[in-house]
Design a protein around this motif. Structure first.
Motif, PDB file in Angstrom:
ATOM      1  N   SER A 180     -14.481  -7.652 -20.614  1.00 14.71           N
ATOM      2  CA  SER A 180     -13.738  -6.422 -20.367  1.00 14.71           C
ATOM      3  C   SER A 180     -12.310  -6.780 -19.929  1.00 14.71           C
ATOM      4  N   GLU A 181     -11.855  -6.353 -18.733  1.00 17.30           N
ATOM      5  CA  GLU A 181     -10.533  -6.827 -18.297  1.00 17.30           C
ATOM      6  C   GLU A 181     -10.502  -8.352 -18.300  1.00 17.30           C
ATOM      7  N   TYR A 184      -9.620  -9.606 -21.724  1.00 16.83           N
ATOM      8  CA  TYR A 184      -8.176  -9.474 -21.894  1.00 16.83           C
ATOM      9  C   TYR A 184      -7.444 -10.572 -21.128  1.00 16.83           C
ATOM     10  N   PRO A 212      -9.623  -5.448 -24.242  1.00 22.14           N
ATOM     11  CA  PRO A 212      -8.654  -4.642 -25.006  1.00 22.14           C
ATOM     12  C   PRO A 212      -7.428  -5.467 -25.412  1.00 22.14           C
ATOM     13  N   THR A 218      -6.213   0.142 -28.415  1.00 23.65           N
ATOM     14  CA  THR A 218      -7.310   0.562 -27.538  1.00 23.65           C
ATOM     15  C   THR A 218      -6.955   1.837 -26.785  1.00 23.65           C
ATOM     16  N   SER A 230     -13.693   7.204 -19.946  1.00 24.80           N
ATOM     17  CA  SER A 230     -12.484   6.382 -19.966  1.00 24.80           C
ATOM     18  C   SER A 230     -11.451   6.806 -18.935  1.00 24.80           C
ATOM     19  N   HIS A 326     -18.223  -9.110 -29.152  1.00 31.10           N
ATOM     20  CA  HIS A 326     -18.059  -7.677 -28.919  1.00 31.10           C
ATOM     21  C   HIS A 326     -19.291  -6.938 -29.420  1.00 31.10           C
ATOM     22  N   VAL A 333     -14.335   0.027 -24.821  1.00 29.74           N
ATOM     23  CA  VAL A 333     -13.361  -0.901 -25.424  1.00 29.74           C
ATOM     24  C   VAL A 333     -13.773  -1.068 -26.880  1.00 29.74           C
ATOM     25  N   ASN A 337     -10.369  -3.027 -31.912  1.00 31.79           N
ATOM     26  CA  ASN A 337      -9.231  -3.780 -31.391  1.00 31.79           C
ATOM     27  C   ASN A 337      -9.469  -5.283 -31.486  1.00 31.79           C
ATOM     28  N   HIS A 363     -20.816  -0.658 -23.650  1.00 32.84           N
ATOM     29  CA  HIS A 363     -20.017  -1.644 -22.902  1.00 32.84           C
ATOM     30  C   HIS A 363     -20.776  -2.244 -21.708  1.00 32.84           C
TER      31      HIS A 363
END
Length: 386
Positions: A180-181, A184, A212, A218, A230, A326, A333, A337, A363
């Motif tokens: 997730s974050e 990224y 993302p 995204t 979201s 993914h 997310v 992307n 997710h």
């Protein structure tokens, strides 16, 4: 020569030099896990056939915040005890809203992702990021590529100093992963290392998961879909960018009373529940100003879109192998992307970029099975010592 240098300094100023970045401020042993305890703690993230004992430490170090100011940050390091020279894996955590919901402070049974690697013979580095744990900053620069990458690279520097002092031998290989974050942040760190620290670290491979990476794509998909799930993440992202880029304290972006709530929560939000309860439960149409929402879907919201494009991670060419993991049905997310990131890297000539898609749910349910696949991917490069 001195005269010319003086003129350059007079007209252009002195570039900021952060000599203390990556400096290890402190370290402390948090817990020793015997081999059976390490195997048990690792189990939620995967089985370890021949676990080694693990020492879990907390590090505090120097890094930069979202505006380039020097601050302290913290993280955890899980050390395989009695192992030969080991590879390093940096594991980036996903989105959290509470200051204490991070590796340096979570109970051991919630650190399975780091323990499973350490028990398998990796030195596992787990940054908290700026604004969490023992950081001197109260604000977390959410989805801000430069400061996330800095906090990871500087943690790796601090972990290297720590390892040298403790006599922990590493073999020079570095793996990067996160969800997730954290996915990224993993890709942001990979880019930062290859572009700015190629002589300091060598990325063996990275495995970003459900992140993302094409941030503009995204955010655009989430804004257009407008789902209630979201809302906290969009508020967190736009609030963070407001702090960094100066959007006027979210005026014209988020409606009142939610605007003032988001601004208050950005300085050390206490929990995801607090963030959820402060925001509307009927989607983005209730959170955002109507003019901003229509502008986003059209040709407006230019400054916010520019920030999203600046923080997208698709316009470079990775040299080390990258495997994106993914889930196909990820509604938070979107997998589109990851497909865009892979296509962009391939178009730029990247030699080894993979996308592994799985049909394992949404997710929240995909983390553990995808982490097991990322671990297998790293093991294919020689991995740890299990």
């Amino acid at each position: 020569m001195t005269f010319i240098l003086s003129l350059l300094i007079l007209f252009f100023g002195v570039p900021a030099v952060h000599a203390d970045r990556g400096e290890l401020v402190s370290s402390r042993l948090r817990q020793h896990l015997t081999a059976p305890e390490a195997a048990a703690a690792a189990y939620p993230a995967g089985r370890v056939n021949s676990a080694c004992p693990v020492d879990l430490y907390v590090l505090v170090y120097r890094t930069l915040d979202g505006k380039g100011k020097e601050v302290s940050a913290s993280g955890a390091v899980a050390v395989p005890v009695g192992s030969p020279p080991v590879p390093v894996v940096s594991i980036q955590h996903g989105t959290v809203f509470g200051k204490d919901d991070v590796p340096s402070r979570l109970p051991v049974h919630l650190l399975a992702d780091g323990i499973v690697f350490a028990a398998s013979g990796y030195l596992a580095v787990m940054p908290d990021y700026v604004g969490y744990g023992e950081s001197s900053a109260s604000f977390h620069p959410y989805l801000h590529a430069r400061s996330l990458a800095a906090s990871i690279v500087d943690m790796l520097k601090a972990a290297r100093t720590f390892s040298e002092r403790k006599g922990v031998r590493t073999d020079g290989r570095l793996f990067l992963t996160g969800y997730s974050e954290g996915g990224y942040a993993t890709l942001a760190a990979h880019r930062e290392i290859e572009e700015r620290h190629p002589g300091e670290f060598r990325v063996a491979a990275s495995a970003p998961m459900a992140g993302p990476y094409d941030l503009m794509l995204t955010l655009d998909l989430l804004m257009r879909r407008g789902s209630s799930g979201s809302v906290p993440y969009l508020a967190f992202a736009f609030g963070a960018y407001d702090r960094i880029y100066g959007f006027g304290r979210l005026r014209g972006i988020i409606r009142d009373p939610y605007r003032s709530r988001v601004l208050r929560l950005l300085d050390g939000p206490q929990s995801g529940k607090a963030f959820d309860s402060a925001l509307p439960d009927k989607g983005g149409a209730q959170l955002f100003e109507p003019a901003f929402l229509s502008g986003w879907k059209g040709r407006g919201a230019k400054r916010v879109k520019a920030a999203a494009r600046e923080n997208s991670l698709t316009s470079w060419k990775p040299e080390a192998p990258v495997a994106f993991f993914h889930c196909k049905r990820d509604s938070l997310v979107p997998v589109e992307n990851a497909k865009a990131a892979r296509a962009s890297f391939k178009a730029r000539g990247a030699a080894d970029v993979r996308l592994v898609e799985r049909d394992l749910g949404d997710h929240g349910s995909c983390f553990a099975p995808l982490l097991a696949e990322a671990r297998s991917f790293f093991d294919s490069f020689g991995g740890g010592g299990e």
